[in-house]
Write a protein that holds these residues in place. Structure first.
Motif, mmCIF file in Angstrom:
data_model
loop_
_atom_site.group_PDB
_atom_site.id
_atom_site.type_symbol
_atom_site.label_atom_id
_atom_site.label_comp_id
_atom_site.label_asym_id
_atom_site.label_seq_id
_atom_site.Cartn_x
_atom_site.Cartn_y
_atom_site.Cartn_z
ATOM 1 N N HIS A 1 -38.077 -9.278 -10.423
ATOM 2 C CA HIS A 1 -38.114 -10.382 -9.452
ATOM 3 C C HIS A 1 -36.953 -10.357 -8.458
ATOM 4 O O HIS A 1 -36.256 -11.367 -8.272
ATOM 5 C CB HIS A 1 -38.152 -11.736 -10.178
ATOM 6 N N HIS B 1 -47.349 -10.913 -8.951
ATOM 7 C CA HIS B 1 -46.572 -11.124 -7.721
ATOM 8 C C HIS B 1 -46.762 -9.986 -6.711
ATOM 9 O O HIS B 1 -46.756 -10.230 -5.514
ATOM 10 C CB HIS B 1 -45.093 -11.358 -8.045
ATOM 11 N N HIS C 1 -48.904 -6.062 -17.294
ATOM 12 C CA HIS C 1 -47.977 -7.134 -16.917
ATOM 13 C C HIS C 1 -48.094 -8.364 -17.813
ATOM 14 O O HIS C 1 -47.096 -8.912 -18.268
ATOM 15 C CB HIS C 1 -48.204 -7.519 -15.444
ATOM 16 N N HIS D 1 -44.324 -11.235 -17.670
ATOM 17 C CA HIS D 1 -45.144 -12.330 -17.142
ATOM 18 C C HIS D 1 -44.714 -13.712 -17.602
ATOM 19 O O HIS D 1 -44.668 -14.633 -16.796
ATOM 20 C CB HIS D 1 -46.611 -12.089 -17.501
ATOM 21 N N ARG E 1 -38.834 -14.363 -5.544
ATOM 22 C CA ARG E 1 -37.875 -15.309 -6.117
ATOM 23 C C ARG E 1 -36.416 -14.880 -5.987
ATOM 24 O O ARG E 1 -35.560 -15.701 -5.721
ATOM 25 C CB ARG E 1 -38.154 -15.585 -7.609
ATOM 26 N N ASP F 1 -44.077 -7.319 -11.441
ATOM 27 C CA ASP F 1 -43.253 -8.409 -10.906
ATOM 28 C C ASP F 1 -41.850 -7.908 -10.568
ATOM 29 O O ASP F 1 -40.840 -8.464 -11.002
ATOM 30 C CB ASP F 1 -43.209 -9.629 -11.848
HETATM 31 MN MN MN Z 1 -42.985 -12.664 -13.561
#
Ligand code: MN
Length: 259
Positions: A37, A100, A159, A212, A73, A69
């Protein structure tokens, strides 16, 4: 000049090309890394802890497998992608697609998507990059598949995890389970959606590594392990050394995103 006869068998031959999820010939050793992220500093730190050079190669020929991911963020999604794409191009890393990446691909293709859940950070950060880099990011993220079968079938990466009957399958249901899992419609005390606990029912032979759903500590459940330790929320970034089954993690420098 006579026209070439039409070969009606073209496209009907059984293909020798393996399906994109089929990495059974890749036997490792691997370092499987949870949801990044956009936490570039922590990813660099973790790769160093795992013994990778700054260029992303490992002296023992180990490879990184990301559970997806990579983006959203966090403070530096372009930095994470630049590093991961270079490692992938050099054959030192692979990644499955996370939910994502799925949504970022739609945004980069110009589809109308809601800029929430941290996608707004990625879009803003990528807007400061060149059009060429954004095109590379789109091509890379769009190339990611929702699950891998590795090491002769002994290791599965997805994921959101994946029940055994879907390992190695290509279907809309497989894709949906691998990217999102099954929602219960409920939310936990921190506001995260509660997913159906598929791992409780898992009885498969393959080890399944996934992310996840952020957890405080990785905990083995029936041969499955969630490696998302919520780095972007101020937790840690975690890897599992395979086949050693050693956990290596580095703390987040701070909480980068409030749920
Ligand atoms: Mn995630």
């Amino acid at each position: 000049m006579a026209a070439r006869p039409v070969d009606h068998t073209v496209g009907m031959e059984p293909s020798d090309e393996p399906l994109p999820h089929d990495l059974r010939h890749e036997t490792g050793p691997f370092d499987v890394i949870g949801d990044v992220h956009g936490c570039h500093v922590e990813l660099v730190h973790l790769l160093r802890e795992l013994g990778y050079s700054p260029g992303g190669a490992h002296p023992d020929g180990r490879k990184v497998v990301f559970v997806g991911d990579l983006v959203d963020r966090g403070p530096d999604t372009p930095g994470v992608l630049r590093l991961v794409m270079a490692m992938a191009a050099a054959g030192n890393a692979v990644s499955v697609r996370g939910n994502h990446e799925e949504k970022l691909v739609r945004a980069l293709k110009g589809h109308a998507v809601q800029l929430n859940h941290g996608l707004e950070q990625s879009v803003e950060q990528l807007a400061r990059e060149t059009p060429e880099f954004r095109a590379e990011v789109l091509a890379f993220c769009d190339s990611l598949v929702p699950h891998f079968v590795l090491d002769g079938g002994k290791l599965v990466i997805a994921h959101a995890g994946l029940p055994e009957s879907y390992h190695g399958r290509e279907s809309a249901r497989t894709r949906s389970l691998a990217l999102w899992g099954v929602s219960t419609g409920r939310y936990d005390a921190k506001g995260f959606p509660v997913r159906y606990p598929w791992a409780q029912d898992y009885r498969g032979a393959a080890m399944v590594l996934y992310g996840h759903t952020p957890v405080e500590e990785p905990t083995w459940v029936n041969g499955t392990l969630c490696l998302d330790t919520g780095c972007v929320f101020g937790g840690s970034l975690t890897a599992l050394r395979y086949p050693e089954r050693e956990i290596v993690s580095v703390p987040a420098r701070r909480a980068w995103y409030r749920q």
